[in-house]
Design an enzyme around this catalytic site. Structure first.
Site, mmCIF file in Angstrom:
data_model
loop_
_atom_site.group_PDB
_atom_site.id
_atom_site.type_symbol
_atom_site.label_atom_id
_atom_site.label_comp_id
_atom_site.label_asym_id
_atom_site.label_seq_id
_atom_site.Cartn_x
_atom_site.Cartn_y
_atom_site.Cartn_z
ATOM 1 N N CYS A 65 -6.758 -1.961 12.281
ATOM 2 C CA CYS A 65 -7.900 -2.583 11.612
ATOM 3 C C CYS A 65 -8.723 -3.459 12.535
ATOM 4 O O CYS A 65 -9.899 -3.707 12.285
ATOM 5 C CB CYS A 65 -7.408 -3.411 10.428
ATOM 6 N N THR A 104 -11.637 3.076 -13.812
ATOM 7 C CA THR A 104 -10.854 4.270 -14.129
ATOM 8 C C THR A 104 -9.768 4.490 -13.083
ATOM 9 O O THR A 104 -10.037 4.445 -11.876
ATOM 10 C CB THR A 104 -11.766 5.513 -14.188
ATOM 11 N N SER A 111 0.816 -1.211 0.000
ATOM 12 C CA SER A 111 0.000 0.000 0.000
ATOM 13 C C SER A 111 0.849 1.260 0.000
ATOM 14 O O SER A 111 1.945 1.289 0.567
ATOM 15 C CB SER A 111 -0.907 0.037 1.237
#
Length: 390
Positions: free
Chosen positions: A328, A242, A202
């Site tokens: 998380c 996109t 990430s």
């Protein structure tokens, strides 16, 4: 030098966007706004920027630029590999090998596959959090289709011997994936030398923007993945949609900076981490380091503070930002699965703090943080001892 408060020491959760990264992104929100697939000047400009970012990111992990795919983050990248490989290879086998110290993005993904009839072996780590290559060898079956092992643990910082695990997989002709979200940009990653087939990571862990991630797929292996999203031909159909050009440009710049400043950042974060650890250890007893002392991320410090609840310590130190574990899973209120895996009791696991030192931390901040953490732990222990005598 006056310390600016609050002090951010949670760089394992996320990192601030580097000013150089932000600067690189800004034009792509306004004058350079074209869709990269558009066949006109606006599209050509952004397509070139995406292509360049792909190369910057590839250079960081020693890949080729056409082996880099963009996703919304490491969680999506992990799910693409787990589900994509499982669906594509179900006729060959249904067995996957992983570990009990994976990030929840990986662990929960595999639990979902179990519900769909797949067989997952979660290897048990040792007391330092390591998964050993010999364990992979013993767990391999004829129906094994994938091995997925975390490169560096997000909670305790332990760095696995990914190269040797990859070598085992290559020798047995089994696909190998690693979640390298915490590792990329912090330790040396070479996908070729480390025998990695798929790698997830990430942007926001390396001082880039949130909401953009990378997926390395070794050339030729894209044909071995069933896509999970349909519509459009972006990213060779692996992840259509996109492209988020400003975030991709920022991701690329963040990777370039990590590559260029790797040694400086590594030494800086490691020295500050060691300084903090030394200060705490020299002033307090009953403090234990979780994870391996040497084979760990340079900025990670995970400590068991005996008898002191991490949540109490964190809430009392508002001027210092750190955590009790993985962000998380903090909402669940459950003890850390990783800390349990390395042998800690439920009580002790609630007494662990995770500190993440980063690029922008200073020696003065570490001195201040050390002093305040030691002071608060001492107060809490005195209070606890007093209450126990009443």
């Amino acid at each position: 030098m006056k310390v600016k408060l609050p002090i951010y020491l949670d760089n394992n959760a996320t990192t601030p966007v580097d000013s150089r990264v932000l600067e690189s992104m800004l034009p792509y929100f306004s004058e350079k706004f074209g869709n990269p697939l558009s066949k006109h000047t606006f599209g050509y400009v952004t397509n070139a920027a995406v292509d360049f970012a792909r190369e910057q990111i590839a250079n960081l992990i020693k890949a080729e630029k056409n082996e880099i795919y963009f996703t919304s983050g490491a969680s999506e990248s992990i799910n693409i590999i787990h589900f994509g490989i499982a669906l594509k290879h179900v006729s060959k086998g249904n067995h996957i090998i992983s570990s009990d110290v994976e990030h929840s993005a990986s662990y929960e993904s595999l639990l979902q596959l179990i519900k769909k009839g797949f067989d997952v072996t979660f290897l048990k780590c040792d007391s330092k959090g390591f998964i050993h290559p010999e364990q992979i060898i013993e767990a391999i079956r004829t129906e094994t289709i994938l091995v997925s092992i975390i490169a560096a643990n997000n909670e305790i910082g332990t760095v696995n011997n990914i190269s040797e695990i990859g070598k085992v997989c290559r020798a047995n002709n089994i696909l190998f994936h690693t979640d390298a979200t915490q590792a990329v940009g912090k330790i040396k990653i070479d996908v070729q030398e480390m025998n990695i087939d798929f790698l997830s990571f990430s942007s926001h862990k390396i001082y880039g923007p949130k909401g953009i991630g990378g997926l390395f797929i070794r050339k030729g292996l894209e044909q071995k993945i069933s896509p999970l999203i349909f519509g459009g031909g972006q990213e060779k159909g692996i992840r259509p949609g996109t492209l988020n050009v400003p975030a991709i440009v920022g991701f690329g710049k963040a990777a370039e900076i990590c590559n260029k400043d790797f040694e400086k950042d590594f030494i800086h974060t490691k020295n500050l981490r060691d300084k903090l650890y030394k200060n705490i250890l020299s002033s307090l007893d009953s403090v234990t380091l979780n994870g391996d002392k040497d084979n760990r991320l340079p900025g990670n410090l995970n400590l068991l503070i005996k008898g002191i609840k991490a949540d109490n310590l964190i809430s009392n130190l508002r001027e210092i930002a750190f955590s009790s574990g993985a962000t998380c899973s903090s909402e669940t209120g459950k003890p850390s699965r990783v800390l349990k895996a390395i042998g800690l009791s439920e009580e002790d696991s609630r007494c662990c703090i995770r500190i993440g030192v980063g690029r922008f931390n200073t020696s003065e901040e570490i001195e201040y943080a050390s002093e305040k953490i030691i002071e608060e732990i001492t107060k809490l222990r005195l209070k606890r001892n007093y209450q126990s005598t009443i």
